[in-house]
Design a protein around this motif. Structure first.
Motif, PDB file in Angstrom:
ATOM      1  N   PRO A   1       0.627  -1.388  -0.003  1.00 13.31           N
ATOM      2  CA  PRO A   1      -0.054  -0.162   0.044  1.00 13.31           C
ATOM      3  C   PRO A   1       0.811   1.420  -0.105  1.00 13.31           C
ATOM      4  O   PRO A   1       2.028   1.110  -0.221  1.00 13.31           O
ATOM      5  N   ILE A   2       0.147   2.330   0.025  1.00 13.66           N
ATOM      6  CA  ILE A   2       0.732   3.926   0.269  1.00 13.66           C
ATOM      7  C   ILE A   2       0.535   4.343   1.527  1.00 13.66           C
ATOM      8  O   ILE A   2       1.439   5.374   1.883  1.00 13.66           O
ATOM      9  N   ILE A   3      -0.374   3.907   2.275  1.00 10.35           N
ATOM     10  CA  ILE A   3      -0.489   4.612   3.450  1.00 10.35           C
ATOM     11  C   ILE A   3       0.186   4.102   4.678  1.00 10.35           C
ATOM     12  O   ILE A   3       0.130   2.806   4.693  1.00 10.35           O
ATOM     13  N   GLY A   4       0.650   4.669   5.441  1.00  9.04           N
ATOM     14  CA  GLY A   4       1.677   4.411   6.499  1.00  9.04           C
ATOM     15  C   GLY A   4       1.209   3.138   7.516  1.00  9.04           C
ATOM     16  O   GLY A   4       1.774   2.175   7.583  1.00  9.04           O
ATOM     17  N   ASP A   5      -0.013   3.352   7.906  1.00  6.53           N
ATOM     18  CA  ASP A   5      -0.470   2.540   8.722  1.00  6.53           C
ATOM     19  C   ASP A   5      -0.728   1.256   8.405  1.00  6.53           C
ATOM     20  O   ASP A   5      -0.703   0.070   8.892  1.00  6.53           O
ATOM     21  N   GLU A   6      -1.529   1.273   7.149  1.00  6.37           N
ATOM     22  CA  GLU A   6      -1.554  -0.027   6.415  1.00  6.37           C
ATOM     23  C   GLU A   6      -0.370  -0.733   5.994  1.00  6.37           C
ATOM     24  O   GLU A   6      -0.257  -2.113   5.969  1.00  6.37           O
ATOM     25  N   ALA A   7       0.802   0.010   5.639  1.00  6.79           N
ATOM     26  CA  ALA A   7       1.974  -0.576   5.486  1.00  6.79           C
ATOM     27  C   ALA A   7       2.613  -1.182   6.414  1.00  6.79           C
ATOM     28  O   ALA A   7       3.165  -2.241   6.319  1.00  6.79           O
ATOM     29  N   GLU A   8       2.561  -0.481   7.558  1.00 10.31           N
ATOM     30  CA  GLU A   8       2.955  -1.468   8.886  1.00 10.31           C
ATOM     31  C   GLU A   8       2.311  -2.549   9.270  1.00 10.31           C
ATOM     32  O   GLU A   8       2.878  -3.606   9.537  1.00 10.31           O
ATOM     33  N   ALA A   9       1.088  -2.600   9.047  1.00  5.52           N
ATOM     34  CA  ALA A   9       0.086  -3.729   9.458  1.00  5.52           C
ATOM     35  C   ALA A   9       0.517  -4.783   8.385  1.00  5.52           C
ATOM     36  O   ALA A   9       0.372  -6.051   8.799  1.00  5.52           O
ATOM     37  N   LEU A  10       0.534  -4.500   7.191  1.00  4.99           N
ATOM     38  CA  LEU A  10       0.700  -5.637   6.121  1.00  4.99           C
ATOM     39  C   LEU A  10       2.124  -6.237   6.222  1.00  4.99           C
ATOM     40  O   LEU A  10       2.352  -7.365   5.430  1.00  4.99           O
ATOM     41  N   GLY A  11       3.232  -5.346   6.473  1.00  2.00           N
ATOM     42  CA  GLY A  11       4.277  -6.119   6.554  1.00  2.00           C
ATOM     43  C   GLY A  11       4.718  -7.480   7.050  1.00  2.00           C
ATOM     44  O   GLY A  11       5.200  -8.373   6.253  1.00  2.00           O
ATOM     45  N   ALA A  12       4.241  -7.608   8.209  1.00  2.00           N
ATOM     46  CA  ALA A  12       4.364  -9.044   8.896  1.00  2.00           C
ATOM     47  C   ALA A  12       3.520  -9.985   8.277  1.00  2.00           C
ATOM     48  O   ALA A  12       3.867 -11.067   8.138  1.00  2.00           O
ATOM     49  N   ILE A  13       2.190  -9.437   7.553  1.00  2.00           N
ATOM     50  CA  ILE A  13       1.437 -10.722   6.733  1.00  2.00           C
ATOM     51  C   ILE A  13       2.498 -11.097   5.439  1.00  2.00           C
ATOM     52  O   ILE A  13       2.293 -12.120   5.179  1.00  2.00           O
ATOM     53  N   ALA A  14       2.937 -10.065   5.080  1.00  2.00           N
ATOM     54  CA  ALA A  14       3.572 -10.349   3.773  1.00  2.00           C
ATOM     55  C   ALA A  14       4.887 -11.457   4.081  1.00  2.00           C
ATOM     56  O   ALA A  14       5.230 -12.295   3.160  1.00  2.00           O
ATOM     57  N   ASP A  15       5.476 -11.359   5.158  1.00  2.01           N
ATOM     58  CA  ASP A  15       6.553 -12.214   5.809  1.00  2.01           C
ATOM     59  C   ASP A  15       6.124 -13.598   5.852  1.00  2.01           C
ATOM     60  O   ASP A  15       6.748 -14.517   5.442  1.00  2.01           O
ATOM     61  N   GLU A  16       4.897 -13.462   6.556  1.00  2.00           N
ATOM     62  CA  GLU A  16       4.455 -15.024   6.792  1.00  2.00           C
ATOM     63  C   GLU A  16       4.184 -15.609   5.789  1.00  2.00           C
ATOM     64  O   GLU A  16       4.221 -16.781   5.429  1.00  2.00           O
ATOM     65  N   LEU A  17       3.545 -14.825   4.610  1.00  2.00           N
ATOM     66  CA  LEU A  17       3.151 -15.706   3.488  1.00  2.00           C
ATOM     67  C   LEU A  17       4.260 -15.719   2.602  1.00  2.00           C
ATOM     68  O   LEU A  17       4.190 -16.478   1.331  1.00  2.00           O
ATOM     69  N   ARG A  18       5.450 -15.242   2.788  1.00  2.00           N
ATOM     70  CA  ARG A  18       6.588 -15.091   1.973  1.00  2.00           C
ATOM     71  C   ARG A  18       6.370 -14.549   0.502  1.00  2.00           C
ATOM     72  O   ARG A  18       6.805 -14.974  -0.641  1.00  2.00           O
ATOM     73  N   ILE A  19       5.496 -13.484   0.379  1.00  2.00           N
ATOM     74  CA  ILE A  19       4.981 -13.031  -0.672  1.00  2.00           C
ATOM     75  C   ILE A  19       5.676 -11.486  -1.014  1.00  2.00           C
ATOM     76  O   ILE A  19       5.737 -10.612  -0.007  1.00  2.00           O
ATOM     77  N   PRO A  20       6.551 -11.256  -1.982  1.00  2.00           N
ATOM     78  CA  PRO A  20       7.069  -9.822  -2.088  1.00  2.00           C
ATOM     79  C   PRO A  20       6.118  -8.548  -2.089  1.00  2.00           C
ATOM     80  O   PRO A  20       4.999  -8.868  -2.912  1.00  2.00           O
ATOM     81  N   MET A  21       6.310  -7.574  -1.477  1.00  2.93           N
ATOM     82  CA  MET A  21       5.311  -6.551  -1.566  1.00  2.93           C
ATOM     83  C   MET A  21       6.074  -5.200  -1.813  1.00  2.93           C
ATOM     84  O   MET A  21       7.113  -4.884  -1.196  1.00  2.93           O
ATOM     85  N   MET A  22       5.861  -4.594  -2.795  1.00  2.00           N
ATOM     86  CA  MET A  22       6.442  -3.179  -3.275  1.00  2.00           C
ATOM     87  C   MET A  22       5.483  -2.323  -2.765  1.00  2.00           C
ATOM     88  O   MET A  22       4.450  -1.944  -3.207  1.00  2.00           O
ATOM     89  N   MET A  23       5.949  -1.301  -1.831  1.00  2.00           N
ATOM     90  CA  MET A  23       5.232  -0.213  -1.342  1.00  2.00           C
ATOM     91  C   MET A  23       5.625   0.994  -1.928  1.00  2.00           C
ATOM     92  O   MET A  23       6.890   1.225  -2.192  1.00  2.00           O
ATOM     93  N   ASN A  24       5.008   2.110  -1.694  1.00  2.74           N
ATOM     94  CA  ASN A  24       5.319   3.429  -1.841  1.00  2.74           C
ATOM     95  C   ASN A  24       4.724   4.416  -0.611  1.00  2.74           C
ATOM     96  O   ASN A  24       3.578   4.982  -1.036  1.00  2.74           O
ATOM     97  N   SER A  25       5.305   4.164   0.273  1.00  5.68           N
ATOM     98  CA  SER A  25       5.066   4.619   1.494  1.00  5.68           C
ATOM     99  C   SER A  25       6.060   5.667   1.939  1.00  5.68           C
ATOM    100  O   SER A  25       7.118   5.490   2.061  1.00  5.68           O
ATOM    101  N   GLN A  26       5.537   6.816   2.563  1.00  3.03           N
ATOM    102  CA  GLN A  26       6.237   7.936   3.016  1.00  3.03           C
ATOM    103  C   GLN A  26       6.771   7.500   4.535  1.00  3.03           C
ATOM    104  O   GLN A  26       7.503   8.080   5.101  1.00  3.03           O
ATOM    105  N   ARG A  27       6.150   6.766   5.056  1.00  4.35           N
ATOM    106  CA  ARG A  27       6.284   6.187   6.636  1.00  4.35           C
ATOM    107  C   ARG A  27       7.727   5.594   6.418  1.00  4.35           C
ATOM    108  O   ARG A  27       8.135   4.811   5.751  1.00  4.35           O
ATOM    109  N   ALA A  28       8.592   6.033   7.483  1.00  4.32           N
ATOM    110  CA  ALA A  28       9.914   5.739   7.499  1.00  4.32           C
ATOM    111  C   ALA A  28      10.190   4.451   8.153  1.00  4.32           C
ATOM    112  O   ALA A  28       9.272   4.017   9.111  1.00  4.32           O
TER     113      ALA A  28
END
Length: 399
Positions: free
Chosen positions: A14-41
């Motif tokens: 995603p591009i929204i910071g809160d969504e990006a942080e929430a989905l990071g762990a899920i992407a790791d669990e599923l081992r699926i590459p996720m390309m974000m465009n987030s301003q959140r550091a």
């Protein structure tokens, strides 16, 4: 569902910071590459399958530093920043860079987020704020920078001279705030970006980050925005071939010009498709290739992901001149190849002769852009198809 049932190879967003942080762990669990465009550091921290293509605030500060230190003859800087943690991090990095180069921050002031009247802020830089009273305790506070202090208050200034006591501004804020800050500073007699020419004070350049790169700054800031400098990785008026083609194609399909978000999303998709076409058809292979590959072509001047899986970019320095953004660094080649849109999506390449006239030249790449769907034609095609049965006739356009 996307990963397990649809078996997608990668996810854009995603591009929204809160969504990006929430989905990071899920992407790791599923081992699926996720390309974000987030301003959140640091949205990629601890997530080995998560990548971020957005231009970081660190990149912006470093590019601004490189330019002012190499191109501007400036030793003493002033900083005006909004009272936000993200802005204060940019201030701290800029300040450290100046100190490392032997330069100084001689003036610094903050202002509340949402400020609309910047004349009061400007009075602190001219000394007018202190004409009637000595600095109060609140005047010494720098929000989110508790270990820093205001050098200008050491001598209790009652009068200062912009251009002498400080020679340039760094302002890490967005375009809406800048469109009000610039006229507010000029109203208090600060010769911002040479607004008054050379006959009323020394010109004081001002530089900011990518959040200033917005057409509304030109509309809202008007003549007060002329001369302003900013850094960014995307410039819709670029002479670069890949950018020109993208901008013209976007305009043809959507009827307006792309901003940095559209450019970033396109760049991310293009890079993923490039790697898939090279044979990376498994998730683990795609993760490895994303970490090691430099994009063949990039709208955002991308050079590959670093060890933190954050994309690195080669940034431009833009300046507002005569009400338009122009590229000032790196220098634009003399008489670069340009494109214009002809009939039926035809891409016409041209250069200019000595008198400034357009001279058509050979097109070095594809000569046609994709045309927008013809809704009327599509409707007619659907009606015909219903009477003839499925599977008969020509295949529909995959576009």
């Amino acid at each position: 569902k996307l990963a397990t049932e649809d078996e997608v190879l990668a996810i854009l967003g995603p591009i929204i910071g809160d969504e990006a942080e929430a989905l990071g762990a899920i992407a790791d669990e599923l081992r699926i590459p996720m390309m974000m465009n987030s301003q959140r550091a640091s949205v990629t921290e601890g997530h080995p399958t998560v990548f971020n293509n957005w231009v970081s605030s660190e990149e912006q500060v470093d590019a601004a530093l490189d330019y002012v230190l190499s191109e501007l003859e400036v030793d003493r800087f002033a900083i005006a920043y909004p009272e936000r943690e993200t802005a204060s991090r940019m201030v701290e990095r800029f300040w450290l860079g100046l100190e490392a180069a032997g330069r100084e921050v001689s003036f610094i002031e903050s202002y509340p987020t949402g400020t609309t009247d910047f004349t009061k802020v400007a009075k602190r830089f001219t000394g007018a704020h202190y004409w009637k009273a000595r600095p109060a305790e609140i005047d010494y506070v720098l929000p989110f920078l508790p270990h820093r202090s205001k050098a200008q208050l050491a001598s209790m200034p009652r009068d200062t001279e912009p251009g002498v006591d400080f020679q340039a501004f760094f302002v890490p804020d967005h375009f809406a705030a800048m469109s009000m800050l610039a006229p507010g500073f000029v109203a208090e007699g600060i010769n911002l970006s040479g607004y008054f020419g050379d006959h009323r004070g020394i010109p004081v350049p001002i530089i900011g980050g990518a959040a200033l790169n917005h057409p509304d700054l030109l509309k809202r800031g008007g003549r007060f925005a002329n001369g302003l400098l900013l850094v960014d990785s995307f410039f819709s008026g670029s002479h670069e071939d890949v950018v020109q083609r993208f901008v013209l194609q976007y305009q043809l399909l959507h009827g307006n010009s792309p901003a940095v978000l559209e450019a970033a999303c396109y760049d991310s998709a293009r890079f993923l498709f490039e790697l898939i076409e090279r044979g990376n058809i498994y998730r683990e292979d795609l993760v490895a290739s994303l970490s090691l590959t430099t994009p063949a072509a990039s709208i955002l001047r991308s050079s590959g992901f670093n060890k933190k899986r954050e994309m690195e970019h080669s940034l431009l320095v833009l300046q507002i001149k005569k009400g338009a953004f122009t590229q000032v660094y790196p220098a634009v080649p003399e008489n670069p190849l340009r494109y214009s849109l002809g009939e039926d999506g035809l891409l016409v390449a041209f250069q200019k002769d000595e008198e400034g006239n357009k001279i058509e030249v050979a097109n070095p790449g594809p000569t046609h852009l994709r045309l927008p769907p013809d809704e009327e034609a599509e409707g007619e095609g659907e009606g015909e198809g219903e009477g003839e049965g499925e599977g008969e006739g020509e295949e529909p356009d995959s576009e």
